[in-house]
Design a protein around this motif. Structure first.
Motif, PDB file in Angstrom:
ATOM      1  N   UNK A 126      25.599  52.470  46.046  1.00 26.67           N
ATOM      2  CA  UNK A 126      27.027  52.705  46.234  1.00 26.67           C
ATOM      3  C   UNK A 126      27.637  51.478  46.907  1.00 26.67           C
ATOM      4  N   UNK A 127      28.757  51.005  46.356  1.00 27.25           N
ATOM      5  CA  UNK A 127      29.389  49.810  46.896  1.00 27.25           C
ATOM      6  C   UNK A 127      30.902  49.952  46.790  1.00 27.25           C
ATOM      7  N   UNK A 128      31.615  49.317  47.679  1.00 32.75           N
ATOM      8  CA  UNK A 128      33.075  49.305  47.622  1.00 32.75           C
ATOM      9  C   UNK A 128      33.549  48.349  46.528  1.00 32.75           C
ATOM     10  N   UNK A 129      34.704  48.635  45.968  1.00 34.38           N
ATOM     11  CA  UNK A 129      35.302  47.717  44.996  1.00 34.38           C
ATOM     12  C   UNK A 129      35.423  46.321  45.602  1.00 34.38           C
ATOM     13  N   UNK A 130      35.081  45.323  44.808  1.00 30.79           N
ATOM     14  CA  UNK A 130      35.072  43.948  45.281  1.00 30.79           C
ATOM     15  C   UNK A 130      33.735  43.495  45.807  1.00 30.79           C
ATOM     16  N   UNK A 131      32.829  44.431  45.990  1.00 28.46           N
ATOM     17  CA  UNK A 131      31.512  44.113  46.511  1.00 28.46           C
ATOM     18  C   UNK A 131      30.555  43.621  45.435  1.00 28.46           C
ATOM     19  N   UNK A 132      29.296  43.435  45.845  1.00 26.52           N
ATOM     20  CA  UNK A 132      28.265  42.897  44.957  1.00 26.52           C
ATOM     21  C   UNK A 132      26.996  43.727  45.018  1.00 26.52           C
ATOM     22  N   UNK A 173      34.109  46.632  40.123  1.00 22.52           N
ATOM     23  CA  UNK A 173      35.276  47.487  39.938  1.00 22.52           C
ATOM     24  C   UNK A 173      34.820  48.928  39.740  1.00 22.52           C
ATOM     25  N   UNK A 174      35.691  49.886  40.027  1.00 21.24           N
ATOM     26  CA  UNK A 174      35.306  51.285  39.803  1.00 21.24           C
ATOM     27  C   UNK A 174      34.868  51.551  38.357  1.00 21.24           C
TER      28      UNK A 174
END
Length: 122
Positions: A11-17, A87-88
């Motif tokens: 699980x990662x936030x948008x903009x993450x890697x 991105x989502x």
């Protein structure tokens, strides 16, 4: 025994890697092109990227160009997918696959991993 085992999802936030890895049995890694596909809920499996046996040729689906990078280490029998600026809409189960040809169609691939979930939160 032929095996492809993916890891690195999460699980990662948008903009993450995230960096996905796929460990392949030796026979596969040296003799096959390796690709990544993804499948979101309710959608068909989609080509993401492929790298030729030598690593000298790569191809990507348009939606990930400039954000994702596929690479392979034949000495380590591993293929990677570095995913940046997530991105989502990148949310999906990601599959590693092996083919004699560096194609974009799932039917061209002979061996598949079990998949790893990638979830991008907006």
């Amino acid at each position: 025994q032929v095996q492809l085992v993916e890891s690195g999802g999460g699980l990662v936030q948008a903009g993450g890697s995230l960096r996905l890895s796929c460990a392949a049995s030796g026979r596969i890694c040296s003799g096959y092109a390796l690709g990544w596909f993804r499948q979101a809920p309710g959608k068909e499996r989609e080509f993401v990227a492929v790298i030729a046996r030598s690593g000298g040729y790569t191809a990507y689906v348009e939606s990930v160009k400039g954000r994702f990078t596929i690479s392979r280490d034949n000495a380590e029998n591993t293929v990677y997918l570095q995913m940046n600026s997530l991105k989502p809409e990148d949310t999906a189960v990601y599959y590693c696959a092996a083919s004699r040809l560096a194609g974009r169609t799932a039917a061209q691939y002979d061996y598949w991993g079990q998949g790893t979930q990638v979830t991008v939160r907006s």
